[in-house]
Structures are given as structure tokens and as C-alpha cells.
Design a protein around this motif. Structure first.
Motif, PDB file in Angstrom:
ATOM      1  N   THR A   1       6.471 -63.236 -37.167  1.00  0.00           N
ATOM      2  CA  THR A   1       5.428 -62.354 -37.705  1.00  0.00           C
ATOM      3  C   THR A   1       4.356 -63.110 -38.471  1.00  0.00           C
TER       4      THR A   1
ATOM      5  N   ARG B   1       3.483 -65.611 -42.118  1.00  0.00           N
ATOM      6  CA  ARG B   1       3.788 -65.519 -43.538  1.00  0.00           C
ATOM      7  C   ARG B   1       3.134 -64.291 -44.179  1.00  0.00           C
ATOM      8  N   LYS B   2       1.870 -64.061 -43.829  1.00  0.00           N
ATOM      9  CA  LYS B   2       1.086 -63.034 -44.507  1.00  0.00           C
ATOM     10  C   LYS B   2       1.624 -61.613 -44.289  1.00  0.00           C
ATOM     11  N   PRO B   3       1.888 -61.176 -43.050  1.00  0.00           N
ATOM     12  CA  PRO B   3       2.421 -59.815 -42.865  1.00  0.00           C
ATOM     13  C   PRO B   3       3.759 -59.602 -43.572  1.00  0.00           C
ATOM     14  N   LEU B   4       4.632 -60.610 -43.509  1.00  0.00           N
ATOM     15  CA  LEU B   4       5.942 -60.473 -44.145  1.00  0.00           C
ATOM     16  C   LEU B   4       5.805 -60.388 -45.658  1.00  0.00           C
TER      17      LEU B   4
ATOM     18  N   ILE C   1       3.074 -59.326 -47.393  1.00  0.00           N
ATOM     19  CA  ILE C   1       2.483 -58.030 -47.723  1.00  0.00           C
ATOM     20  C   ILE C   1       3.527 -56.924 -47.613  1.00  0.00           C
ATOM     21  N   GLY C   2       4.349 -56.993 -46.567  1.00  0.00           N
ATOM     22  CA  GLY C   2       5.410 -55.999 -46.400  1.00  0.00           C
ATOM     23  C   GLY C   2       6.412 -56.037 -47.541  1.00  0.00           C
TER      24      GLY C   2
ATOM     25  N   SER D   1       4.861 -54.524 -50.610  1.00  0.00           N
ATOM     26  CA  SER D   1       4.679 -53.078 -50.425  1.00  0.00           C
ATOM     27  C   SER D   1       6.001 -52.337 -50.581  1.00  0.00           C
TER      28      SER D   1
ATOM     29  N   ALA E   1       0.218 -57.431 -53.236  1.00  0.00           N
ATOM     30  CA  ALA E   1      -0.072 -57.154 -51.826  1.00  0.00           C
ATOM     31  C   ALA E   1      -1.567 -57.242 -51.537  1.00  0.00           C
TER      32      ALA E   1
ATOM     33  N   PHE F   1      -3.500 -59.899 -49.094  1.00  0.00           N
ATOM     34  CA  PHE F   1      -4.312 -59.382 -47.992  1.00  0.00           C
ATOM     35  C   PHE F   1      -5.719 -59.970 -47.998  1.00  0.00           C
TER      36      PHE F   1
ATOM     37  N   GLU G   1      -3.394 -66.950 -43.567  1.00  0.00           N
ATOM     38  CA  GLU G   1      -2.181 -67.106 -42.771  1.00  0.00           C
ATOM     39  C   GLU G   1      -1.997 -68.590 -42.477  1.00  0.00           C
TER      40      GLU G   1
ATOM     41  N   LYS H   1       0.714 -69.930 -40.816  1.00  0.00           N
ATOM     42  CA  LYS H   1       1.587 -70.183 -39.666  1.00  0.00           C
ATOM     43  C   LYS H   1       0.842 -70.985 -38.596  1.00  0.00           C
TER      44      LYS H   1
END
Length: 201
Positions: A42, A44-47, A49-50, A53, A159, A163, A168, A170
Motif C-alpha cells: 500500500t 507508507r503514506k496510506p497506511l 493516514i489509516g 484515522s 493524519a 496527507f 510517499e 515507497k
């Protein structure tokens, strides 16, 4: 995490002491497994933020449950356990490994990585020390539910910062990350020091 057991006690919930002592470590162990596979799939950033959150939502639910209890209503004991476990799980699954280990290693070149990561971790532990000191003071002044509403707000802020500000990392080299942070312009002398200057030169 530090006050999980005492929080359950202060909230007036009766839970088996053995179960109470296992809530945090089991949640941390389960959370630490998540980034092993997901962080490269996924990014680094989406994980991250998730994780912020989910932690914000769980802490908000915890604070709301404590507020309802403070107003005189009855709250099921499992609500407190689940919200604490979820907050610890998300923190361990995203914030701890990605911020403390992965992103810091991605962003800094090896010549300065050790010193900078050491300084950053020193700052983190100083913040943890202040948190331990001021927790009881804030608890006495504002109430237990206020502490967790504040914690949820910090996670929301985290978060948003990730964002809007964190790139990112990766699959990117240190130079590519540097270009992103510099707005695709040439690095400033300060940026060049942190990312390029070898120790001893």
C-alpha cells in the motif's frame, strides 16, 4: 498505552485482572504484524493516514463512552476494552513502525541517519515523559473524557499533516525524496546538509 489498566479502573469498569493486563500487549503484537506485508503493497503514506484515522475514531468513541458514563448513563464494559485495544492496535500497526523506523530511514542518507534518528527519538521520548507528567494534571482538571478527545484531535492533526506534508517514500531514493520536499527545485544548503553532507567533511 501507559495508562490503559488505570484508565479501565478509573472508569469504574470491572474486568478480569488477567484480561486487563493482556489487552495492551496482545493488541501491540497483533498490530506489529500488519506492516510486515502491507507497507510495501500500500505504501507508507496510506497506511500511516489509516492508522492515525482509526486511532482518532477509536479514541473519540472511547471519550464519548466516558462522557456518557460521566453523565450518569450506563456504558457496556466491552466498549472501553474494544476502543482501547483498537487504538493501541492502530498505533502499533502504523505510527510506530512507519514513522519511527521506515520513513526516517528512507529520508536520511546513511552519513547522518544515525545522529538524526537519535535526536528525533530523544525528542519523542521527551514528549512521552511530558505526557506522563501532565496526564494526571489534565485528568484532574478536565476529566478523563477530555484527555481522549484531545488525543483524538492530535491523531486527526497527524493524519492531516501526513496527507499534506509527508511524501510517499515507497520505491524512491533519498535524492527523489529530497526533490519532493524541495518542491522539485534544487536543494537548499540546509537540505543539502541533512541529506548529503557526510560526517567528518
Amino acid at each position: 498505552m501507559t495508562y490503559a489498566a488505570s484508565i479501565i479502573t478509573k472508569a469504574g469498569f470491572s474486568i478480569n485482572p488477567e484480561l486487563q493486563s493482556l489487552i495492551v500487549p496482545v493488541s501491540m503484537i497483533c498490530g506489529s504484524v500488519v506492516p510486515i506485508d502491507l507497507v510495501e503493497k500500500t505504501g507508507r503514506k496510506p497506511l500511516l493516514i489509516g492508522a492515525f484515522s482509526v486511532s482518532a475514531v477509536s479514541l473519540s468513541c472511547l471519550a464519548s463512552a466516558l462522557l456518557v458514563q460521566w453523565s450518569g448513563a450506563t456504558v457496556p464494559s466491552w466498549v472501553l476494552v474494544v476502543t482501547i485495544a483498537t487504538a493501541v492496535f492502530s498505533y502499533t500497526a502504523g505510527v510506530v513502525p512507519i514513522v519511527n523506523i521506515i520513513i526516517l530511514n528512507d529520508m536520511f542518507k546513511f552519513q547522518v541517519r544515525g545522529k538524526l534518528i537519535g535526536l528525533i527519538h530523544m525528542f519523542i521520548w521527551n514528549c512521552t515523559f511530558l505526557q506522563v507528567i501532565f496526564f494526571e494534571l489534565i485528568l484532574s482538571a478536565l476529566g478523563l473524557y477530555s484527555v481522549f478527545f484531545m488525543s483524538a484531535s492530535v491523531n486527526v492533526l497527524g493524519a492531516l499533516l501526513v496527507f499534506f506534508l509527508i511524501p510517499e517514500t515507497k520505491g524512491k531514493t533519498t535524492e527523489e525524496i529530497e526533490d519532493i520536499l524541495a518542491g522539485n527545485k534544487s536543494a537548499t544548503p540546509e537540505t543539502a546538509f541533512f541529506f548529503q553532507k557526510p560526517i567528518g567533511r
